[in-house]
Design a protein around this motif. Sequence first.
Motif, PDB file in Angstrom:
ATOM      1  N   LEU A  56       1.303  40.522   4.798  1.00  0.00           N
ATOM      2  CA  LEU A  56       1.555  39.897   3.506  1.00  0.00           C
ATOM      3  C   LEU A  56       0.785  40.570   2.383  1.00  0.00           C
ATOM      4  CD1 LEU A  56       1.525  36.172   4.656  1.00  0.00           C
ATOM      5  CD2 LEU A  56       3.487  37.399   3.737  1.00  0.00           C
ATOM      6  N   GLU A  57      -0.374  41.113   2.707  1.00  0.00           N
ATOM      7  CA  GLU A  57      -1.188  41.775   1.684  1.00  0.00           C
ATOM      8  C   GLU A  57      -0.676  43.168   1.358  1.00  0.00           C
ATOM      9  OE1 GLU A  57      -5.091  41.565   3.343  1.00  0.00           O
ATOM     10  OE2 GLU A  57      -5.529  39.599   2.448  1.00  0.00           O
ATOM     11  N   THR A  58       0.202  43.698   2.215  1.00  0.00           N
ATOM     12  CA  THR A  58       0.733  45.049   1.960  1.00  0.00           C
ATOM     13  C   THR A  58       2.197  45.010   1.551  1.00  0.00           C
ATOM     14  OG1 THR A  58       1.266  45.257   4.339  1.00  0.00           O
ATOM     15  CG2 THR A  58      -0.851  46.153   3.580  1.00  0.00           C
ATOM     16  N   LEU A  80      -4.596  33.130  16.584  1.00  0.00           N
ATOM     17  CA  LEU A  80      -5.513  33.801  15.653  1.00  0.00           C
ATOM     18  C   LEU A  80      -5.107  35.258  15.451  1.00  0.00           C
ATOM     19  CD1 LEU A  80      -8.073  33.799  13.937  1.00  0.00           C
ATOM     20  CD2 LEU A  80      -9.378  34.308  16.013  1.00  0.00           C
ATOM     21  N   GLU A  81      -4.758  35.933  16.525  1.00  0.00           N
ATOM     22  CA  GLU A  81      -4.349  37.342  16.437  1.00  0.00           C
ATOM     23  C   GLU A  81      -3.086  37.487  15.591  1.00  0.00           C
ATOM     24  OE1 GLU A  81      -2.783  40.893  19.425  1.00  0.00           O
ATOM     25  OE2 GLU A  81      -3.924  39.215  20.247  1.00  0.00           O
ATOM     26  N   THR A  82      -2.113  36.609  15.824  1.00  0.00           N
ATOM     27  CA  THR A  82      -0.866  36.673  15.049  1.00  0.00           C
ATOM     28  C   THR A  82      -1.108  36.342  13.585  1.00  0.00           C
ATOM     29  OG1 THR A  82       0.325  35.926  17.032  1.00  0.00           O
ATOM     30  CG2 THR A  82       1.543  35.917  14.962  1.00  0.00           C
ATOM     31  N   ALA A  83      -1.963  35.348  13.321  1.00  0.00           N
ATOM     32  CA  ALA A  83      -2.273  34.962  11.941  1.00  0.00           C
ATOM     33  C   ALA A  83      -2.913  36.124  11.184  1.00  0.00           C
ATOM     34  CB  ALA A  83      -3.197  33.749  11.933  1.00  0.00           C
ATOM     35  N   LYS A  84      -3.829  36.833  11.823  1.00  0.00           N
ATOM     36  CA  LYS A  84      -4.477  37.981  11.176  1.00  0.00           C
ATOM     37  C   LYS A  84      -3.465  39.088  10.895  1.00  0.00           C
ATOM     38  CE  LYS A  84      -9.180  37.334  12.965  1.00  0.00           C
ATOM     39  NZ  LYS A  84     -10.243  37.884  13.844  1.00  0.00           N
ATOM     40  N   SER A  85      -2.555  39.317  11.824  1.00  0.00           N
ATOM     41  CA  SER A  85      -1.512  40.328  11.617  1.00  0.00           C
ATOM     42  C   SER A  85      -0.633  39.965  10.427  1.00  0.00           C
ATOM     43  CB  SER A  85      -0.651  40.473  12.877  1.00  0.00           C
ATOM     44  OG  SER A  85      -1.411  40.940  13.969  1.00  0.00           O
ATOM     45  N   LEU A  86      -0.290  38.679  10.342  1.00  0.00           N
ATOM     46  CA  LEU A  86       0.543  38.218   9.226  1.00  0.00           C
ATOM     47  C   LEU A  86      -0.157  38.401   7.884  1.00  0.00           C
ATOM     48  CD1 LEU A  86       2.171  34.954  10.649  1.00  0.00           C
ATOM     49  CD2 LEU A  86       3.385  36.946   9.742  1.00  0.00           C
ATOM     50  N   ILE A  87      -1.435  38.090   7.837  1.00  0.00           N
ATOM     51  CA  ILE A  87      -2.182  38.256   6.582  1.00  0.00           C
ATOM     52  C   ILE A  87      -2.142  39.709   6.142  1.00  0.00           C
ATOM     53  CG2 ILE A  87      -4.480  38.177   5.545  1.00  0.00           C
ATOM     54  CD1 ILE A  87      -5.027  35.681   7.252  1.00  0.00           C
ATOM     55  N   THR A  88      -2.357  40.624   7.080  1.00  0.00           N
ATOM     56  CA  THR A  88      -2.306  42.055   6.754  1.00  0.00           C
ATOM     57  C   THR A  88      -0.925  42.450   6.239  1.00  0.00           C
ATOM     58  OG1 THR A  88      -3.960  42.552   8.458  1.00  0.00           O
ATOM     59  CG2 THR A  88      -2.593  44.372   7.688  1.00  0.00           C
ATOM     60  N   GLN A  93       6.794  33.222  -3.945  1.00  0.00           N
ATOM     61  CA  GLN A  93       5.876  32.088  -4.065  1.00  0.00           C
ATOM     62  C   GLN A  93       5.585  31.485  -2.684  1.00  0.00           C
ATOM     63  OE1 GLN A  93       7.238  29.014  -6.733  1.00  0.00           O
ATOM     64  NE2 GLN A  93       5.720  27.536  -6.029  1.00  0.00           N
ATOM     65  N   ALA A  94       6.629  31.366  -1.860  1.00  0.00           N
ATOM     66  CA  ALA A  94       6.447  30.823  -0.508  1.00  0.00           C
ATOM     67  C   ALA A  94       5.534  31.720   0.320  1.00  0.00           C
ATOM     68  CB  ALA A  94       7.801  30.659   0.182  1.00  0.00           C
ATOM     69  N   LEU A  95       5.701  33.036   0.201  1.00  0.00           N
ATOM     70  CA  LEU A  95       4.869  33.972   0.956  1.00  0.00           C
ATOM     71  C   LEU A  95       3.414  33.909   0.512  1.00  0.00           C
ATOM     72  CD1 LEU A  95       7.220  37.105   1.171  1.00  0.00           C
ATOM     73  CD2 LEU A  95       6.745  35.397   2.944  1.00  0.00           C
ATOM     74  N   SER A  96       3.210  33.724  -0.791  1.00  0.00           N
ATOM     75  CA  SER A  96       1.832  33.582  -1.287  1.00  0.00           C
ATOM     76  C   SER A  96       1.178  32.330  -0.717  1.00  0.00           C
ATOM     77  CB  SER A  96       1.828  33.522  -2.820  1.00  0.00           C
ATOM     78  OG  SER A  96       2.280  34.735  -3.376  1.00  0.00           O
ATOM     79  N   GLU A  97       1.960  31.251  -0.645  1.00  0.00           N
ATOM     80  CA  GLU A  97       1.429  30.006  -0.081  1.00  0.00           C
ATOM     81  C   GLU A  97       1.173  30.153   1.418  1.00  0.00           C
ATOM     82  OE1 GLU A  97       2.442  25.203  -0.075  1.00  0.00           O
ATOM     83  OE2 GLU A  97       3.613  26.597  -1.300  1.00  0.00           O
ATOM     84  N   ILE A  98       2.064  30.875   2.104  1.00  0.00           N
ATOM     85  CA  ILE A  98       1.865  31.124   3.532  1.00  0.00           C
ATOM     86  C   ILE A  98       0.570  31.892   3.756  1.00  0.00           C
ATOM     87  CG2 ILE A  98       2.710  32.487   5.485  1.00  0.00           C
ATOM     88  CD1 ILE A  98       5.554  31.709   4.629  1.00  0.00           C
ATOM     89  N   ARG A  99       0.300  32.877   2.928  1.00  0.00           N
ATOM     90  CA  ARG A  99      -0.931  33.648   3.080  1.00  0.00           C
ATOM     91  C   ARG A  99      -2.157  32.748   2.921  1.00  0.00           C
ATOM     92  NH1 ARG A  99      -4.944  35.486   0.392  1.00  0.00           N
ATOM     93  NH2 ARG A  99      -6.031  37.403   1.033  1.00  0.00           N
ATOM     94  N   GLU A 100      -2.142  31.881   1.916  1.00  0.00           N
ATOM     95  CA  GLU A 100      -3.269  30.959   1.718  1.00  0.00           C
ATOM     96  C   GLU A 100      -3.435  30.050   2.937  1.00  0.00           C
ATOM     97  OE1 GLU A 100      -2.608  28.855  -1.903  1.00  0.00           O
ATOM     98  OE2 GLU A 100      -2.666  30.663  -3.152  1.00  0.00           O
ATOM     99  N   ASP A 101      -2.316  29.562   3.473  1.00  0.00           N
ATOM    100  CA  ASP A 101      -2.372  28.722   4.681  1.00  0.00           C
ATOM    101  C   ASP A 101      -2.984  29.488   5.848  1.00  0.00           C
ATOM    102  OD1 ASP A 101      -1.127  26.704   3.272  1.00  0.00           O
ATOM    103  OD2 ASP A 101       0.843  27.012   4.166  1.00  0.00           O
ATOM    104  N   LEU A 102      -2.569  30.748   6.003  1.00  0.00           N
ATOM    105  CA  LEU A 102      -3.036  31.551   7.130  1.00  0.00           C
ATOM    106  C   LEU A 102      -4.523  31.864   7.041  1.00  0.00           C
ATOM    107  CD1 LEU A 102      -0.017  34.014   7.436  1.00  0.00           C
ATOM    108  CD2 LEU A 102      -0.711  32.306   9.137  1.00  0.00           C
ATOM    109  N   VAL A 103      -5.009  32.092   5.843  1.00  0.00           N
ATOM    110  CA  VAL A 103      -6.451  32.327   5.673  1.00  0.00           C
ATOM    111  C   VAL A 103      -7.235  31.119   6.167  1.00  0.00           C
ATOM    112  CG1 VAL A 103      -8.292  32.621   3.973  1.00  0.00           C
ATOM    113  CG2 VAL A 103      -6.216  33.997   3.795  1.00  0.00           C
ATOM    114  N   GLN A 104      -6.771  29.920   5.798  1.00  0.00           N
ATOM    115  CA  GLN A 104      -7.434  28.703   6.268  1.00  0.00           C
ATOM    116  C   GLN A 104      -7.249  28.532   7.774  1.00  0.00           C
ATOM    117  OE1 GLN A 104      -9.456  26.594   4.451  1.00  0.00           O
ATOM    118  NE2 GLN A 104      -9.865  25.801   6.502  1.00  0.00           N
TER     119      GLN A 104
END
Length: 236
Positions: free
Chosen positions: A233-235, A223-231, A57-68
């Motif tokens: 988290l999605e995998t 921004l670069e780190t945030a994009k890496s994290l999103i990728t 649940q925390a990771l899902s919330e982190i992903r939403e935060d990172l997208v924003q």
Amino acid sequence: MIKFFRKIRKKLIEEDNVRKYLLYAIGEIVLVVIGILIALQINNWNEEKIMDRMVSQALSEIREDLVQDTLTLQSRITLQLAEFEAQTRVVDALTRQTLNEEEHRSDLGKLMLMRETVLLRNGYDYLKDLGISHLNRPELRQTLLQYYEHDYAMLRKDLQNDEFEFEDVWLPYARVHFKDWEFGEYAVPHSYSNIQNDTYLLTTLKINLTNKDGTIRAHSQALETAKSLITMLETR
């Protein structure tokens, strides 16, 4: 089951067979211990499942935060680059002594600005409360620490420098030397000739360009780190 064991115990006592009774008693103790261990294992398993769900649940919330965050960072970088270019044009004009209202009225309104960048930490703070050690993906854990503990700190430091220069250096100067000023839009000095020959202004703007470059770099790194994290988290 308990009734069955009681019957055995009673029979052994009646037979007065001490050896068999002791063996039975030891066996009963072993069974009790095994039962306790099984119960503890089941309890641990249940707690691990609950923790896994909370971490997920925390990771899902982190992903939403990172997208924003990526939207916020990209927007800030675009603005800062435009302001950097405007300030560079003013520095060039001051150096060449070609500053004029027609070409630089808008650029003068973009000098030494400070814009707040608010990034979201709700999901990460929730994960920290749970214990980031519960995250059993070392690469993801390391990248999260890079973004929230390093990149975020560097970004805040650069923004604090921008805030100091804007409030303590630029605004006092603008109040004295400009008759009209609109944040990010335009500025009109009392005298173009006076500010064009002001070496203090030229030096200040040059120093500030170095700071602005650092702020842009800090935003770009985040921004670069945030994009890496999103990728990542999605995998998962």
